[in-house]
Design a protein around this motif. Structure first.
Motif, PDB file in Angstrom:
ATOM      1  N   LYS A  80       0.834  -1.205   0.000  1.00  0.00           N
ATOM      2  CA  LYS A  80       0.000   0.000   0.000  1.00  0.00           C
ATOM      3  C   LYS A  80       0.872   1.260   0.000  1.00  0.00           C
ATOM      4  O   LYS A  80       0.625   2.218   0.725  1.00  0.00           O
ATOM      5  N   ASP A  82       1.345   3.615  -2.142  1.00  0.00           N
ATOM      6  CA  ASP A  82       0.808   4.881  -2.650  1.00  0.00           C
ATOM      7  C   ASP A  82      -0.353   5.425  -1.819  1.00  0.00           C
ATOM      8  O   ASP A  82      -0.977   6.400  -2.206  1.00  0.00           O
ATOM      9  N   GLU A  83      -0.648   4.803  -0.678  1.00  0.00           N
ATOM     10  CA  GLU A  83      -1.769   5.262   0.145  1.00  0.00           C
ATOM     11  C   GLU A  83      -1.483   6.553   0.891  1.00  0.00           C
ATOM     12  O   GLU A  83      -2.335   7.405   1.030  1.00  0.00           O
ATOM     13  N   SER A  84      -0.294   6.664   1.439  1.00  0.00           N
ATOM     14  CA  SER A  84       0.081   7.875   2.165  1.00  0.00           C
ATOM     15  C   SER A  84       1.600   7.964   2.206  1.00  0.00           C
ATOM     16  O   SER A  84       2.295   7.013   1.871  1.00  0.00           O
ATOM     17  N   THR A  87       3.621   5.103   4.378  1.00  0.00           N
ATOM     18  CA  THR A  87       3.573   3.656   4.167  1.00  0.00           C
ATOM     19  C   THR A  87       4.857   3.065   3.619  1.00  0.00           C
ATOM     20  O   THR A  87       5.083   1.875   3.742  1.00  0.00           O
TER      21      THR A  87
END
Length: 113
Positions: A80, A82-84, A87
């Motif tokens: 994940k 590219d979530e924040s 990460t």
């Protein structure tokens, strides 16, 4: 045979997920460095004013060049990334030379691409 080195910097609790995704995408193995720490552009302070640096893993995946995009996409999705901004990240580097891979090369030659 041409190789790429994929380096994944991810929270330790996501390490196994990233490793499984890499293997499912065609990677034959990885080296994991646990308890790595780093700093972002903005420090994260906890109570008592101490800077918090959570434990990270550095996952080193040497892959045959034609499989590298699939492996990179798989670890990005599994971790994940590219979530924040917290990460983790993954990078891909060209490998000029690699030795000690004869058995891996024979295994890869037998696998479908």
């Amino acid at each position: 045979m041409d190789f790429k080195l994929i380096m994944v910097f991810v929270d330790q609790e996501r390490t196994d997920i990233v490793l499984d995704a890499a293997r499912d995408a065609g990677a034959t193995g990885a080296t994991i460095i646990n308890n790595a720490q780093g700093r972002g552009h903005k420090p994260h302070y906890t109570f008592f004013g101490f800077e918090f640096m959570g434990a990270r893993s550095v996952v080193l995946i040497l892959v045959e060049a034609s499989r590298s995009r699939g492996v990179l996409d798989a670890v990005c999705a599994a971790g994940k990334l590219d979530e924040s901004k917290e990460t983790g990240i993954a990078i891909e580097l060209d490998v000029a030379q690699a030795v000690g891979l004869q058995e891996h090369i024979e295994f890869l030659r037998q696998q479908p691409k």
